[in-house]
Design an enzyme around this catalytic site. Structure first.
Site, PDB file in Angstrom:
ATOM      1  CE1 TYR A   1      -4.060   1.993   0.424  1.00  0.00           C
ATOM      2  CE2 TYR A   1      -2.713   3.253   1.972  1.00  0.00           C
ATOM      3  CZ  TYR A   1      -3.854   3.123   1.199  1.00  0.00           C
ATOM      4  OH  TYR A   1      -4.785   4.139   1.194  1.00  0.00           O
ATOM      5  CB  SER A   2       3.772   2.269   2.077  1.00  0.00           C
ATOM      6  OG  SER A   2       3.127   2.154   3.330  1.00  0.00           O
TER       7      SER A   2
END
Length: 260
Positions: free
Chosen positions: A167-168
């Site tokens: 996600y990051s």
């Protein structure tokens, strides 16, 4: 008194439009006068969103990771309305909440496919059409504008977060995509920006454990999650003619978590 923006007759696309954040953004755009196309892969949720949002909302079932389908959808909106004024790349998935050595490659790839590659495909198709449409004269600025693109990134894209590598990384990539496309379209009258919210009270936030939620809250100096309406209000300004010289800008909505 709340700021008011005139988006009458503007045509907007909001990806992930059936979700809580997408609906909140669409609601703000519709209240300001825009017609909003909600793009989402969830047919049932889309129908519910359109029923909730009313007359200004349109639904289009779409997998944004399908390049051919995205191209067809963008062309259809352009043909139906004659132009596309606003694009909000909001669609996203969380993925596994695990240290990287425990993650599954197919899950990591899926997160990148939706959050980054899907946003690229939609941007590619829509910006290509925006560049062909006439610029609009504006009462706000002397410089004609052709459109606004707002990418919903995440504070995790700025600073990363343990157990959220996919996600990051996807949101960090979206920030870089924002800056690159902004430079490419700077002379075209197309404003490209991104928002980096902390966690909001949406379905995605409800996927996490109580322990994870406490960890995230502990990183936010204001001690709370961002409200959907707070994100929507910033997107509204970024989609309006009032935002005419901030292209490439990354706008913090993190409650003080990472103010750069």
């Amino acid at each position: 008194m709340r700021a008011r923006y005139d988006l009458a007759d503007r045509i907007a696309i909001v990806t992930g439009g059936a979700g809580g954040l997408g609906r909140g953004i669409a609601h703000a755009l519709i209240e300001a006068g825009a017609i909003v196309e909600l793009w989402d892969a969830d047919c049932a949720a889309l129908a519910d969103a359109v029923a909730e949002l009313g007359e200004g909302a349109r639904a289009r079932v779409l997998d944004i990771t399908d390049a051919a389908a995205v191209e067809v959808a963008a062309q259809a909106v352009f043909k139906d309305h004659g132009r596309i004024d606003i694009l909000v790349n909001n669609a996203g998935v969380l993925g596994e909440v695990k240290p990287v050595w425990e993650t599954m490659p197919e899950n990591f790839q899926r997160v990148l496919q939706v959050n980054l590659f899907g946003s690229y495909l939609v941007t590619r198709a829509v910006v290509g059409l925006m560049r062909r449409q006439p610029a609009r004269a504006s009462a706000i600025t002397l410089h004609p504008l052709r459109g606004h693109v707002v990418n919903i990134a995440s504070i995790q894209g700025k600073e990363g977060m343990a157990k959220a590598a996919a996600y990051s990384a996807s949101k960090a990539g979206l920030l870089a995509l924002t800056k690159s496309v902004a430079k490419e379209t700077a002379l075209d009258g197309i404003i490209v920006t991104a928002v980096t919210p902390a966690a909001a009270e949406t379905a995605m936030a409800r996927e996490i454990s109580a322990e994870r939620r406490a960890d995230i809250l502990g990183r936010i100096p204001m001690g709370r999650f961002v409200e959907v309406e707070e994100v929507a209000r910033l997107v509204l300004w970024l989609s309006s003619d009032e935002c005419s010289f901030s292209t490439g800008g990354i706008f913090d909505l993190s409650g003080g978590r990472a103010t750069y």
